[in-house]
Write an enzyme that holds these catalytic residues in place. Structure first.
Site, PDB file in Angstrom:
ATOM      1  N   ASP A 122       0.808  -1.221   0.000  1.00  5.57           N
ATOM      2  CA  ASP A 122       0.000   0.000   0.000  1.00  5.57           C
ATOM      3  C   ASP A 122       0.838   1.266   0.000  1.00  5.57           C
ATOM      4  OD1 ASP A 122      -2.697  -0.494  -0.125  1.00  5.57           O
ATOM      5  OD2 ASP A 122      -2.836  -1.049   1.988  1.00  5.57           O
ATOM      6  N   CYS A 123       2.086   1.118   0.361  1.00  8.58           N
ATOM      7  CA  CYS A 123       2.928   2.295   0.554  1.00  8.58           C
ATOM      8  C   CYS A 123       3.855   2.553  -0.628  1.00  8.58           C
ATOM      9  CB  CYS A 123       3.725   2.144   1.838  1.00  8.58           C
ATOM     10  SG  CYS A 123       2.631   2.016   3.267  1.00  8.58           S
TER      11      CYS A 123
END
Ligand code: BGC
Ligand code: NOJ
Length: 822
Positions: free
Chosen positions: A487-488
């Site tokens: 997600d990052c």
């Protein structure tokens, strides 16, 4: 140092010291009513949705830690001493203390000044309420004159409003008290048809419903005035902070025992029967009183507890193993399976690290959680699959999250995480392999929950794959969108404004940044689809991409593999991505982020390079650059500063979270990959490094619960290398379960029957397992004769070809399998 020990026989973890490094929690409830409970009785409860139906209040990030929960106070009315039998919140030194976290229940037992208290907390099956069953025993030689106080602080339902909108909240709180039941009915006068109740089995000496009256102004939960003075004030909450507290007086003769039952519950009334009398504003209690009186009866409570116990026994008995390794046994047989249920229920919503207000059910998360859960209750897995698929968008993309109460996609977060839809394929194929229920593929499911848009589930799966193919970048690799599994890794974000969400800010149109991870996941999912289609022979032609499945999938797979080898292979490992400038990431060309774990795991799982040695090379690189004694880190070198073009991954200090921590979710991918190469020693070694039970003796370093996986363990760049965070709600639970049960122990469902292909450590002489599969009990005994991982199978005394046991004739109850590793 250890703060407790495993009691495998009773399937409990026993905490013997209350001040554990962090609160060590458990979950109550597995259907609609849920609670989090710590080893010192902290925590909170909610009905279905941790944000929208919060029953009790909890202050995250509080000092002291974990203040607020399901409290009982005892007061000796002769000596005037008062204390918490759960240690918190008074923190009185106890003469003995023990907390047993079990399957859906927690028992806290302690003794002080000859008074023993034992409280069993659980949620009975089928009823939206929790029971606290307190047993007091007087071990003194004389009569004890005691006061017992209960205490909960009600939340005003919407946990987010509850923690922020005080100008309103301080005026809306309302309660009713009738007999020994306290009703919390904030907002019931208007649009709510639900209320909470807190009942006690005993006649009351008093009660309180106004927090400050109970605590005393400026006093805290650690020293409520009502408790220290022995006097409740029968306070009524009018706004401010409604609480529930019963006061019961108990005389206990020497050796005498007394049981007191409290119930905290949630109840909904029909809209047209909310009030009694109808024109009043008083809660209609006729619908709830029978339930209250049922559970205030000790015999009923015992029955409900036994039913819960039997329920868990039945679930866990579906897969039990006996291996030479105690840590493997207790995780597979008890805690890992249990954690898969919790992650299935909670997704990433409510834990001691997830506040219950931020995140709904994640599409990517819930689809992966299913992989470890599906054998436990396949019917619930089926329902979840259909709910998730109904939030899929017509493009094949997916809302990143949905709200459990409404089952609608969450518009605040939106879509565009380009890996999301592919996980649905893995979830559905795992379900069909487990159950043989092909009918799910025919189930009509809407897109974006729009009535009229229903298509069979198999259409959703095809659109999932097509979604990737419709979004290929300059190298022919899948575009990453907002992020892939990581997600990052926000390659289209470019955020330089504090407070902007990395997940939902996209400042670029996203036509360049590509993900090798999604490419690998695509190959894995497309292979699953090809195998599914082969057996299912789809004849659907209504969509342009619905070409003949056989060539469609195999062509797409070989094309994607070709591109991976061309642009995703770095010589010794798989690359990670290309950024918005077309520059590579996860390559020898990079100074930081030269090698990442995710593509090594997913590409080898997808079968890339297994035949020609490149998979082995990639895994050796993992061992050389990423493995630590505490697990395998996400990447190396860690990012030492914030890079605008990489996003949140570089926002974390080195060694934490997505910036090179041991992100445990990814470790089982490497275990599976090693098992695919036949490396049982390596696979099990990696398994053991992050196994919480193995790490129990490192509790002062690890700090989180030794019975469940945590999302991350600080990586080697972090000053606290080895420290875990974010326990419980992590895809680690499902994937480790899959890695150990299906790949290392090698017992895996296939479309055609149960496969047994163990890849176990060389030192193991074998193991035994019992697996329920499609209604048949497989009793499996594995013996090692040779050093490798080839097997010979004997089924019910007859030797057979291959390692997939064909489904036995109907009504077969048990199949005996002897497996020889040659
Ligand atoms: C976390 C990720 C998480 C994401 C969810 C990030 O801050 O580091 O692990 O998936 O938030 O939005
Ligand atoms: C946690 C999220 O819940 C999950 O979806 C994501 O894959 C990992 N973090 C990695 O970023």
């Amino acid at each position: 140092m250890n703060y407790g020990h495993f009691d495998d026989e009773r399937r409990e973890y026993v905490i013997t010291q209350p001040d554990t490094p962090l609160p060590w929690i458990n979950y109550l409830g597995s259907e609609s009513y849920f609670g989090l409970i710590s080893n010192t009785a902290g925590g909170y409860s909610f009905y279905k949705d941790a944000r929208l139906r919060r029953l009790t209040r909890y202050r995250y990030n509080n000092a002291p830690l974990d203040m607020g929960g399901r409290y009982i106070y005892l007061r000796d009315n002769a000596s005037l001493q008062s204390w918490s039998p759960s240690w918190m919140p008074t923190r009185q030194q106890l003469d003995s203390y023990e907390c047993r976290h079990g399957m859906g229940y927690t028992v806290i037992k302690s003794q002080l000044a000859g008074i023993e208290s034992r409280t069993r907390y659980f949620v009975p099956l089928g009823s939206p309420l929790e029971i606290w069953e307190t047993t007091l025993t007087n071990h003194r030689d004389e009569t004890a004159d005691l006061s017992v106080f209960s205490a909960v602080e009600f939340a005003l339902w919407d946990a987010n409003d509850d923690a922020t909108n005080f100008q309103r909240n301080y005026s809306i709180g309302e309660v009713e008290i009738v007999g020994n039941v306290i009703y919390h009915k904030t907002e019931y006068r208007e649009r709510r048809d639900h209320f909470a109740y807190f009942a006690c089995s005993e006649a009351l000496a008093g009660y309180d419903t106004n927090r400050e009256a109970f605590l005393g102004p400026y006093w805290g939960w650690d020293s409520p005035r009502a408790v220290t003075t022995g006097q409740s004030s029968n306070s009524m909450a009018h706004g401010w902070q409604p609480i529930g507290s019963h006061h019961v007086k108990v005389q206990l003769k020497a050796g005498e025992q007394k049981k007191i039952i409290f119930i905290l519950g949630y109840h909904e009334n029909p809209k047209d029967a909310k009030f009694d009398p109808p024109e009043s504003q008083t809660i209609n209690k006729k619908t709830i009183l029978p339930i209250i009186s049922r559970y205030l009866d000790a015999t009923e409570v015992e029955k409900a507890f036994q039913a819960l116990h039997a329920h868990w026994q039945g679930l866990l008995d579906k897969f039990q193993v006996s291996t030479p390794d105690v840590h493997t046994n207790r995780m597979v047989n008890i805690w890992n399976a249990y954690q898969t249920m919790i992650t299935f229920n909670m997704s990433r919503s409510a834990s001691y690290f997830e506040s219950g207000i931020g995140r709904g059910m994640g599409f990517r998360d819930s689809t992966q959680d299913l992989l470890g859960f599906v054998h436990l209750i396949p019917e619930r897995a089926r329902e979840r699959i259909l709910d998730l698929a109904a939030t899929q968008l017509p493009t094949g993309g997916a809302y990143h999250q949905y709200r459990p109460l409404t089952k609608r996609g969450n518009n605040d977060v939106g879509s565009g995480f380009n890996d999301d839809p592919l996980w649905l394929v893995l979830a559905v194929t795992a379900y069909v392999k487990e159950t043989g229920d092909w009918s799910i593929l025919e189930e009509p499911v809407p897109y974006d929950n729009q009535p009229g848009s229903e298509q069979p589930l198999h259409d959703h799966l095809q659109r999932s794959l097509q979604y990737t193919l419709d979004r290929l970048g300059p190298h022919g690799l899948p575009l990453i969108g907002r992020a892939d599994w990581n997600d990052c890794l926000n390659l289209n974000c470019f955020s330089d404004s504090p407070g902007q969400s990395f997940q939902t800010t996209t400042n670029k149109d996203g036509k360049v940044a590509e993900s090798v991870f999604i490419a690998g996941l695509f190959v894995l999912a497309a292979k699953e689809m090809a195998a599914l289609a082969e057996r299912y022979a789809l004849q659907v032609t209504s969509y342009t991409f619905n070409v003949q499945p056989s060539t469609f999938y195999t062509d797409a797979i070989s094309q994607m593999e070709k591109i991976i080898w061309q642009h995703g292979w770095d010589g010794d490992w798989f690359r990670r991505a290309y950024d918005d400038f077309g520059h590579v990431l996860g390559s020898k060309e990079n100074d930081e982020g030269r090698i990442f774990i995710e593509p090594q795991g997913i590409c080898v799982m997808a079968g890339l390079g297994i035949e020609d040695g490149r998979a082995e090379k990639a895994l050796n690189s993992v061992g050389e650059h990423l493995a630590t004694p505490h697990g395998i880190v996400l990447h190396q070198p860690a990012f030492t500063r914030y890079y605008l073009h990489l996003g949140e991954i570089s926002s974390y200090p080195p060694g934490y979270k997505e910036n090179a921590s041991i992100f445990c979710h990814t470790n089982p991918w490497i275990m599976i990959a090693e098992a695919k190469l036949g490396h049982g020693d390596k696979a099990h070694d990696y398994y053991s490094r992050i196994n919480p039970s193995v790490r129990e003796e490192l509790s002062d370093l690890h700090r989180c619960e030794p019975y469940v996986y945590a999302q991350t363990i600080a990586g080697k760049d972090a000053p606290t290398h080895g420290e875990a965070k974010n326990s419980w709600l992590t895809g680690t639970a499902a994937w480790n379960y899959v890695a150990i049960s299906q790949w290392i122990l090698g017992i895996r469902p296939t479309y055609d029957g149960l496969q047994v292909a163990p890849v176990i450590p060389s030192a193991w002489s074998g193991f035994e397992a019992v697996r329920s599969y499609r209604g048949v009990r497989y009793v499996i005994k594995v013996e090692r004769k040779g050093a490798g991982s080839e097997v010979q199978l004997e089924v019910d005394g007859k030797s057979m070809e291959g390692n997939v046991i064909p489904m036995p004739v109907e009504n077969t109850k048990e199949v005996r399998v002897r497996v020889t590793i040659i």
